[in-house]
Design a protein around this motif. Structure first.
Motif, PDB file in Angstrom:
ATOM      1  N   ILE A 123     -12.886  -1.684   7.342  1.00 15.81           N
ATOM      2  CA  ILE A 123     -11.481  -1.393   7.024  1.00 15.81           C
ATOM      3  C   ILE A 123     -10.925  -2.531   6.179  1.00 15.81           C
ATOM      4  O   ILE A 123     -11.281  -3.691   6.372  1.00 15.81           O
ATOM      5  N   LYS A 124     -10.032  -2.207   5.254  1.00 18.93           N
ATOM      6  CA  LYS A 124      -9.443  -3.238   4.404  1.00 18.93           C
ATOM      7  C   LYS A 124      -8.730  -4.289   5.263  1.00 18.93           C
ATOM      8  O   LYS A 124      -7.781  -3.959   5.979  1.00 18.93           O
ATOM      9  N   PRO A 125      -9.155  -5.555   5.185  1.00 21.23           N
ATOM     10  CA  PRO A 125      -8.532  -6.600   6.012  1.00 21.23           C
ATOM     11  C   PRO A 125      -7.029  -6.745   5.791  1.00 21.23           C
ATOM     12  O   PRO A 125      -6.293  -7.038   6.734  1.00 21.23           O
ATOM     13  N   SER A 126      -6.557  -6.528   4.553  1.00 26.27           N
ATOM     14  CA  SER A 126      -5.126  -6.685   4.291  1.00 26.27           C
ATOM     15  C   SER A 126      -4.307  -5.690   5.114  1.00 26.27           C
ATOM     16  O   SER A 126      -3.226  -6.034   5.624  1.00 26.27           O
ATOM     17  N   HIS A 127      -4.811  -4.471   5.283  1.00 22.83           N
ATOM     18  CA  HIS A 127      -4.118  -3.467   6.082  1.00 22.83           C
ATOM     19  C   HIS A 127      -4.330  -3.723   7.574  1.00 22.83           C
ATOM     20  O   HIS A 127      -3.381  -3.660   8.368  1.00 22.83           O
ATOM     21  N   TYR A 128      -5.568  -4.009   7.928  1.00 23.49           N
ATOM     22  CA  TYR A 128      -5.936  -4.147   9.334  1.00 23.49           C
ATOM     23  C   TYR A 128      -5.253  -5.358   9.981  1.00 23.49           C
ATOM     24  O   TYR A 128      -4.634  -5.250  11.041  1.00 23.49           O
ATOM     25  N   MET A 129      -5.355  -6.500   9.322  1.00 19.93           N
ATOM     26  CA  MET A 129      -4.805  -7.732   9.902  1.00 19.93           C
ATOM     27  C   MET A 129      -3.274  -7.695   9.933  1.00 19.93           C
ATOM     28  O   MET A 129      -2.650  -8.126  10.919  1.00 19.93           O
ATOM     29  N   ALA A 130      -2.654  -7.196   8.873  1.00 21.38           N
ATOM     30  CA  ALA A 130      -1.195  -7.114   8.845  1.00 21.38           C
ATOM     31  C   ALA A 130      -0.684  -6.132   9.899  1.00 21.38           C
ATOM     32  O   ALA A 130       0.352  -6.363  10.536  1.00 21.38           O
ATOM     33  N   GLY A 131      -1.414  -5.037  10.082  1.00 19.54           N
ATOM     34  CA  GLY A 131      -1.004  -4.050  11.075  1.00 19.54           C
ATOM     35  C   GLY A 131      -0.999  -4.601  12.490  1.00 19.54           C
ATOM     36  O   GLY A 131      -0.053  -4.378  13.253  1.00 19.54           O
ATOM     37  N   TRP A 132      -2.049  -5.323  12.841  1.00 24.75           N
ATOM     38  CA  TRP A 132      -2.105  -5.912  14.186  1.00 24.75           C
ATOM     39  C   TRP A 132      -1.077  -7.031  14.354  1.00 24.75           C
ATOM     40  O   TRP A 132      -0.559  -7.240  15.454  1.00 24.75           O
ATOM     41  N   THR A 133      -0.790  -7.740  13.285  1.00 21.26           N
ATOM     42  CA  THR A 133       0.253  -8.770  13.358  1.00 21.26           C
ATOM     43  C   THR A 133       1.602  -8.130  13.666  1.00 21.26           C
ATOM     44  O   THR A 133       2.381  -8.641  14.487  1.00 21.26           O
ATOM     45  N   MET A 134       1.880  -7.014  13.009  1.00 22.09           N
ATOM     46  CA  MET A 134       3.126  -6.291  13.297  1.00 22.09           C
ATOM     47  C   MET A 134       3.160  -5.831  14.751  1.00 22.09           C
ATOM     48  O   MET A 134       4.203  -5.888  15.423  1.00 22.09           O
TER      49      MET A 134
END
Length: 480
Positions: free
Chosen positions: A115-126
């Motif tokens: 999965i694209k890290p930019s989407h995955y990591m930002a999503g979990w941060t939110m």
């Protein structure tokens, strides 16, 4: 050298092959096969990564640790009394976070390779930002316990995911320093969290019917929501898929990591990556090393409480938690830089842990205020560089495939953080002010880290001999 059965060779660009030819001719090569200097193109790429990827990861980690440790400073503001916590209930709320935190790391890093890290990591941060913000509504022990468990689950993907991202863009010589700079987000959050909390408690405690610790959760949670939104647009993806790199930079970013990896293989199935990591006994040596190291770091959830035993008021206590972490931030970067500069792991770990052991012994051997505070500076300051060296070492040794590296980092970090499930019980308030049980246990844990490091050094020396024996043209070897 014949390829091992089922090995998939990575596809190399022309530039990659040219670089390998130059390395085989002995140009810019150290004894482990790492480049001793960078081309102008590489320097430009590394600078771009340093300016684009590292700052946002740092801010995410800074907020990650502020949100996670708000409970520690909340205790100074009598949160445990407001929620009517008794016995070891506070310790359990500290500990339960790591139950959720441990469960999600390995499967999360397996997904991160797909999965694209930019989407995955930002999503979990939110996700963790929202959970942290909602902790303002907690009314009792059960509510706090549930929130801490969910907070651990939502924070689980971030740290191992960030480690994988850093190791995917930086070489072995560069990784420890970048991980250390990244880790200063943790250290500076630990350092300034007391000052931030002191300011919020002093100005907002009781405002609009909310205790100071509730304001702390609310303010920090809202800021993390904003950071998550920014991260979505700034974080990179895989080297060949990062939108803010030029096509040439993407290829260079990919090729130089492939060149720098010992016994590099091509892409594999995520389950094969899990299997390869689990069956490599070196994974478990690193996991034990990290577990013992973080067991010795159990003080991080109790430092304000330990400083409070010096006898100062709440504000001064919170201020005094700052200097040890500031010193640790500088020492961590310096030790990690030195480890990368000299391609050395074992002695850097050994000497750092020796200093920490002195601090633990002094901290419980005397009741002198000055000596005890100096001891805190020693064991906090000498500890954190080891964390980055162990993780960078793990990525360098177990990075044959991205899938294996991602899983290995998650396993090592997961089993390392398992220590935070049980170490809170080494710090009962009844042991104040010496906390002898925890301090002497930390001496033993630290000695165990040193032993594991030397065992790994011997293992890798043997592995390098095997590589030389089977391939007299081999140019890349394990660092130790």
């Amino acid at each position: 050298m014949a390829s091992p059965p089922n090995e998939v060779k990575p596809k190399l660009s022309v530039e990659h092959i040219d670089a390998l030819d130059k390395r085989q001719n002995g140009v810019h090569l150290d004894k482990f096969g790492a480049a001793t200097e960078l081309s102008p193109e590489e320097k430009s790429l590394v600078k771009k990564l340093d300016l684009r990827m590292m700052p946002i990861l740092w801010f995410m980690y800074f907020m990650n640790f502020l949100d996670r440790n708000a409970i520690v400073n909340g205790k100074i503001n009598k949160m445990h009394k407001d929620l009517h916590l008794v016995g070891t209930q506070y310790n359990t709320c500290v500990s339960i976070f790591f139950v959720g935190y441990l469960v999600g790391q390995v499967p999360s890093n397996m997904l991160l390779t797909r999965i694209k890290p930019s989407h995955y990591m930002a999503g979990w941060t939110m996700a963790w930002a929202i959970v942290s913000t909602l902790m303002v509504l907690v009314k009792d022990y059960h509510g706090l316990l549930a929130c801490r468990l969910v907070l651990g689950i939502t924070e689980a993907p971030f740290y191992p995911g960030a480690l994988f991202m850093i190791s995917s863009f930086y070489t072995r010589k560069e990784t420890a320093t970048r991980m250390s700079v990244f880790y200063t987000g943790n250290l500076l959050a630990s350092s300034f969290s007391g000052l931030i909390a002191a300011g919020i408690f002093a100005r907002l405690d009781g405002k609009h019917g909310l205790e100071g610790w509730r304001w702390l959760f609310l303010i920090q949670g809202v800021i993390t929501v904003l950071v998550a939104g920014i991260a979505y647009f700034i974080l990179p993806n895989a080297p060949l898929q990062t939108r803010w790199l030029t096509p040439d930079e993407r290829q260079l970013a990919h090729d130089r990591i492939a060149q720098d990896t010992t016994q590099k293989k091509g892409k594999v199935d995520v389950w094969k990556g899990l299997r390869e990591s689990a069956l490599d006994y070196r994974t478990w040596v690193f996991a034990l090393m990290q577990n013992l190291h973080l067991s010795a770091n159990g003080f991080k959830n109790f430092l304000p409480t330990v400083v409070q035993t010096l006898g100062f008021n709440t504000t001064i206590t919170l201020v005094l938690t700052c200097p040890p972490y500031l010193i640790a931030a500088f020492a961590s970067v310096a030790v990690s830089w030195s480890s990368g500069r000299f391609n050395e792991r074992t002695w850097h770990i050994t000497l750092s842990k020796a200093v920490a052991i002195v601090g633990f012994v002094v901290g419980t051997a005397t009741l002198s205020i000055g000596s005890r505070y100096f001891a805190m500076v020693l064991f906090v300051g000498a500890t954190y560089g080891v964390n980055n060296i162990v993780l960078a070492w793990t990525a360098g040794v177990l990075g044959q495939t991205d899938e294996k590296k991602a899983v290995s980092l998650a396993i090592v970090n997961t089993l390392g953080n398992l220590s935070f499930v049980y170490t809170p019980y080494l710090w009962p308030d009844t042991d104040a002010p010496r906390f002898g049980k925890a301090m002497y246990a930390s001496v033993g844990f630290s000695a165990g880290v040193v032993l594991c490091a030397w065992v790994m050094r011997l293992v890798l020396q043997r592995d390098n001999k095997k590589i030389r024996a089977t391939d007299n043209e081999a140019i890349n070897f394990y660092m130790y």
